[in-house]
Motif scaffolding. Structure first.
Motif, PDB file in Angstrom:
ATOM      1  N   LEU A 114      39.812  36.411  -1.767  1.00 56.26           N
ATOM      2  CA  LEU A 114      39.763  37.821  -1.378  1.00 56.26           C
ATOM      3  C   LEU A 114      39.781  38.725  -2.613  1.00 56.26           C
ATOM      4  CD1 LEU A 114      42.160  37.797   1.704  1.00 56.26           C
ATOM      5  CD2 LEU A 114      39.712  38.352   1.740  1.00 56.26           C
ATOM      6  N   ALA A 115      40.654  38.406  -3.562  1.00 53.24           N
ATOM      7  CA  ALA A 115      40.746  39.209  -4.781  1.00 53.24           C
ATOM      8  C   ALA A 115      39.458  39.106  -5.590  1.00 53.24           C
ATOM      9  CB  ALA A 115      41.942  38.763  -5.617  1.00 53.24           C
ATOM     10  N   SER A 139      36.434  38.389  -4.457  1.00 52.39           N
ATOM     11  CA  SER A 139      35.372  39.084  -3.735  1.00 52.39           C
ATOM     12  C   SER A 139      35.429  40.581  -3.994  1.00 52.39           C
ATOM     13  CB  SER A 139      35.484  38.807  -2.231  1.00 52.39           C
ATOM     14  OG  SER A 139      34.504  39.531  -1.518  1.00 52.39           O
ATOM     15  N   GLU A 140      36.638  41.139  -3.940  1.00 56.99           N
ATOM     16  CA  GLU A 140      36.804  42.563  -4.193  1.00 56.99           C
ATOM     17  C   GLU A 140      36.354  42.909  -5.609  1.00 56.99           C
ATOM     18  OE1 GLU A 140      37.611  46.514  -3.985  1.00 56.99           O
ATOM     19  OE2 GLU A 140      37.613  45.084  -2.318  1.00 56.99           O
ATOM     20  N   ARG A 141      36.762  42.100  -6.574  1.00 53.52           N
ATOM     21  CA  ARG A 141      36.452  42.379  -7.973  1.00 53.52           C
ATOM     22  C   ARG A 141      34.951  42.269  -8.246  1.00 53.52           C
ATOM     23  NH1 ARG A 141      39.592  39.000  -9.659  1.00 53.52           N
ATOM     24  NH2 ARG A 141      38.258  37.273 -10.288  1.00 53.52           N
ATOM     25  N   SER A 159      32.392  42.347  -6.054  1.00 54.46           N
ATOM     26  CA  SER A 159      31.626  43.337  -5.298  1.00 54.46           C
ATOM     27  C   SER A 159      31.709  44.704  -5.966  1.00 54.46           C
ATOM     28  CB  SER A 159      32.139  43.419  -3.855  1.00 54.46           C
ATOM     29  OG  SER A 159      31.989  42.180  -3.185  1.00 54.46           O
ATOM     30  N   ARG A 160      32.886  45.060  -6.429  1.00 55.90           N
ATOM     31  CA  ARG A 160      33.059  46.344  -7.110  1.00 55.90           C
ATOM     32  C   ARG A 160      32.288  46.363  -8.431  1.00 55.90           C
ATOM     33  NH1 ARG A 160      38.174  46.364  -6.973  1.00 55.90           N
ATOM     34  NH2 ARG A 160      38.562  45.612  -9.092  1.00 55.90           N
ATOM     35  N   ARG A 165      31.983  37.494   4.671  1.00 58.52           N
ATOM     36  CA  ARG A 165      32.242  38.911   4.395  1.00 58.52           C
ATOM     37  C   ARG A 165      31.785  39.279   2.982  1.00 58.52           C
ATOM     38  NH1 ARG A 165      37.092  37.828   7.220  1.00 58.52           N
ATOM     39  NH2 ARG A 165      38.292  37.747   5.277  1.00 58.52           N
ATOM     40  N   HIS A 166      31.969  38.349   2.052  1.00 60.77           N
ATOM     41  CA  HIS A 166      31.541  38.597   0.677  1.00 60.77           C
ATOM     42  C   HIS A 166      30.028  38.790   0.621  1.00 60.77           C
ATOM     43  CE1 HIS A 166      31.569  38.334  -3.700  1.00 60.77           C
ATOM     44  NE2 HIS A 166      30.616  37.422  -3.614  1.00 60.77           N
ATOM     45  N   ARG A 194      28.933  42.098   1.866  1.00 52.11           N
ATOM     46  CA  ARG A 194      29.093  43.189   0.897  1.00 52.11           C
ATOM     47  C   ARG A 194      27.903  43.226  -0.058  1.00 52.11           C
ATOM     48  NH1 ARG A 194      35.433  42.969  -0.840  1.00 52.11           N
ATOM     49  NH2 ARG A 194      35.017  45.058  -1.616  1.00 52.11           N
TER      50      ARG A 194
END
Length: 203
Positions: free
Chosen positions: A66-67, A69-71, A73-74, A130-131, A134
Motif C-alpha cells: 500500500l505504501a 503504491s501510494e509513493r 503513483s504520486r 487498485r494500483h 491508479r
C-alpha cells in the motif's frame, strides 16, 4: 533497530522504519523468498515488534505494498504534472520517469505485479488491481486532455505499454526498453489524438 537507553519509543516512527527496511528486502528477495525470522534479522527488529505493529507477515506485506503504491503513483503523477499542460509532454515525462527507474541497479520489475504473481492472497491481488487502476486513471486523463476519440481505450493501451515495458526491462534487459516504450506511447497518443480531433497530440 535498537532504541538508545533513555530514549522513548515512538510507535509511528518505529512502524515507518520497519516499512522502509522491509520494502527494500521484500522487493529484492520476493515476498515468499524470505521467512519471518530472517526478515526480522535483516531489518533489525524482533518478531514481537513486527507482530505488534503489523499483526502477521501478511499484514506487513499489505502495508508495504500500500505504501509503495501510494509513493509510486504520486511519483508518476508528479512527473506528469511537472511537464506542464501539454499532454504529449506529460506522457513523455511518465515514460522518462519509468526509464530512469529501469536503469536503477535495484530495479526488479513492478513490485505490485510481482507480488500478485508470487503471493496468491486475495488482499494482495486487490492492492495490485487498485494500483493498476491508479496508473489507468493517470493515463486516461492524459488521453482525455490530448483529445483522443476513446480515452479509456487509449489509457488501457498505454497501461499495457507501461506494464509490458516493465516486464521486458526486468526479464529481458533494460537497454533501450524505456526509450522504445516512450516512442510507442507517443505514437499511440498522436494517432489517437489525430482521430479524435484533439489539439494536444501533435504539439
Amino acid at each position: 533497530m535498537p532504541v538508545p537507553k533513555g530514549s522513548t519509543i515512538d510507535p509511528e516512527r518505529t512502524r515507518a522504519a520497519i516499512l522502509e527496511a522491509a520494502t527494500a528486502v521484500l522487493y529484492e528477495r520476493g515476498l515468499d523468498g524470505v521467512g519471518v525470522a530472517e526478515l526480522c534479522a535483516l531489518i533489525g527488529v524482533s518478531k514481537e515488534t513486527l507482530y505488534r505493529h503489523f499483526g502477521t507477515k501478511d499484514g506487513l506485506v499489505e502495508a508495504v505494498l500500500l505504501a509503495r503504491s501510494e509513493r509510486v503513483s504520486r511519483w508518476l503523477a508528479d512527473s506528469a504534472a511537472a511537464a506542464g499542460d501539454n499532454p504529449r509532454d506529460q506522457l513523455a515525462a511518465v515514460f522518462d520517469a519509468l526509464r530512469e527507474w529501469y536503469e536503477d541497479p535495484v530495479f526488479r520489475g513492478c513490485a505490485m505485479v510481482n507480488a500478485s504473481a508470487q503471493h496468491h492472497v486475495e488482499a494482495v491481488r486487490a492492492i495490485t488491481a487498485r494500483h493498476l487502476d491508479r496508473y489507468l486513471d493517470l493515463l486516461t486523463g492524459i488521453a482525455e486532455r490530448a483529445g483522443a476519440a476513446d480515452p479509456p481505450l487509449l489509457g488501457r493501451q498505454l497501461l499495457m505499454l507501461v506494464e509490458g515495458a516493465t516486464v521486458v526491462a526486468a526479464h529481458h534487459g533494460t537497454a533501450g526498453t524505456g526509450e522504445q516504450a516512450r516512442q510507442a506511447a507517443l505514437a499511440l497518443l498522436s494517432a489517437a489524438a489525430g482521430s479524435g480531433g484533439g489539439r494536444g497530440g501533435d504539439n
